[in-house]
Enzyme design. Structure first.
Site, PDB file in Angstrom:
ATOM      1  N   SER A 108       0.831  -1.197   0.000  1.00  0.00           N
ATOM      2  CA  SER A 108       0.000   0.000   0.000  1.00  0.00           C
ATOM      3  C   SER A 108       0.871   1.255   0.000  1.00  0.00           C
ATOM      4  O   SER A 108       1.645   1.464  -0.928  1.00  0.00           O
ATOM      5  CB  SER A 108      -0.954  -0.067   1.203  1.00  0.00           C
ATOM      6  N   HIS A 168      -2.547  -1.342  -4.161  1.00  0.00           N
ATOM      7  CA  HIS A 168      -4.015  -1.347  -4.241  1.00  0.00           C
ATOM      8  C   HIS A 168      -4.508   0.093  -4.150  1.00  0.00           C
ATOM      9  O   HIS A 168      -3.729   1.015  -3.938  1.00  0.00           O
ATOM     10  CB  HIS A 168      -4.655  -2.235  -3.168  1.00  0.00           C
TER      11      HIS A 168
END
EC number: 3.4.21.92
Length: 197
Positions: free
Chosen positions: A98, A123
């Site tokens: 992330s 993501h």
């Protein structure tokens, strides 16, 4: 509570003991370990600024092992990495997920590394909202703006198209170190210290 090792150094003035992170900071190594949050971001920003003041020409090494965290805290680190004069080399040990992956890819081009068994995951940003409908709408608009900005920056860093990064970040997208290199998030998978240019 974790125990932080101490190291003892002999100097002409006698012995000096440091916690391991302070000693490594002398070598221009900063650790980003754990969740990215405001307190951690402030400490990393302060270390980056300190090392720039010490020597604005010498590279700084940011070692990342993080599951990700708060977007705005990560952006404070990212903006400082780009604001200061020294190049910031990034190296993933363990995982960069992330916001950790975003910071890994945001290192100086040619100086973004991962160890062979490191994992990288990209993501879209996560968020949640509650309250009045208008407040939820405001939060939704903000997270969509952040998603667009993060996707654009990751496309710039990786060399992928905006559309590809947008599609690839719709869900958790895990990569090995080699896959992260092929995607353009890093420049090299390191197997020994001698490989760092």
């Amino acid at each position: 509570m974790a125990v932080i090792p101490m190291v003892v150094e002999q100097t002409s003035k006698g012995e000096r003991s440091y916690d391991i992170y302070s000693r490594l900071l002398k070598e221009r190594i900063i650790f980003l370990n754990g969740e990215v949050e405001d307190h951690m971001a402030n400490l990393i920003v302060a270390q980056l600024l300190f090392l720039e003041a010490e020597d604005p020409e010498k590279d700084i090494y940011l070692y990342i092992n993080s599951p990700g965290g708060v977007v705005t805290a990560g952006l404070a680190i990212y903006d400082t990495m780009n604001f200061i004069k020294p190049d910031v080399a990034t190296l993933c040990t363990g995982q960069a997920c992330s916001m950790g992956a975003f910071l890994l890819s945001g290192g100086k081009k040619g100086k973004r590394f991962a160890l062979p068994n490191a994992r990288v995951m990209i993501h879209q940003p996560l968020g949640g909202a509650r309250g009045q409908a208008t407040d939820i709408q405001i939060q939704a608009q903000e997270i969509l703006k952040l998603k667009e900005m993060l996707t654009r920056k990751m496309a710039e860093h990786s060399g992928q198209t905006f559309a590809k990064v947008a599609a690839d970040t719709e869900r958790d997208n895990f990569m090995s170190a080699t896959e992260a290199k092929n995607y353009g998030l890093i420049d090299k998978v390191l197997t020994s210290r001698g490989e760092v240019a």
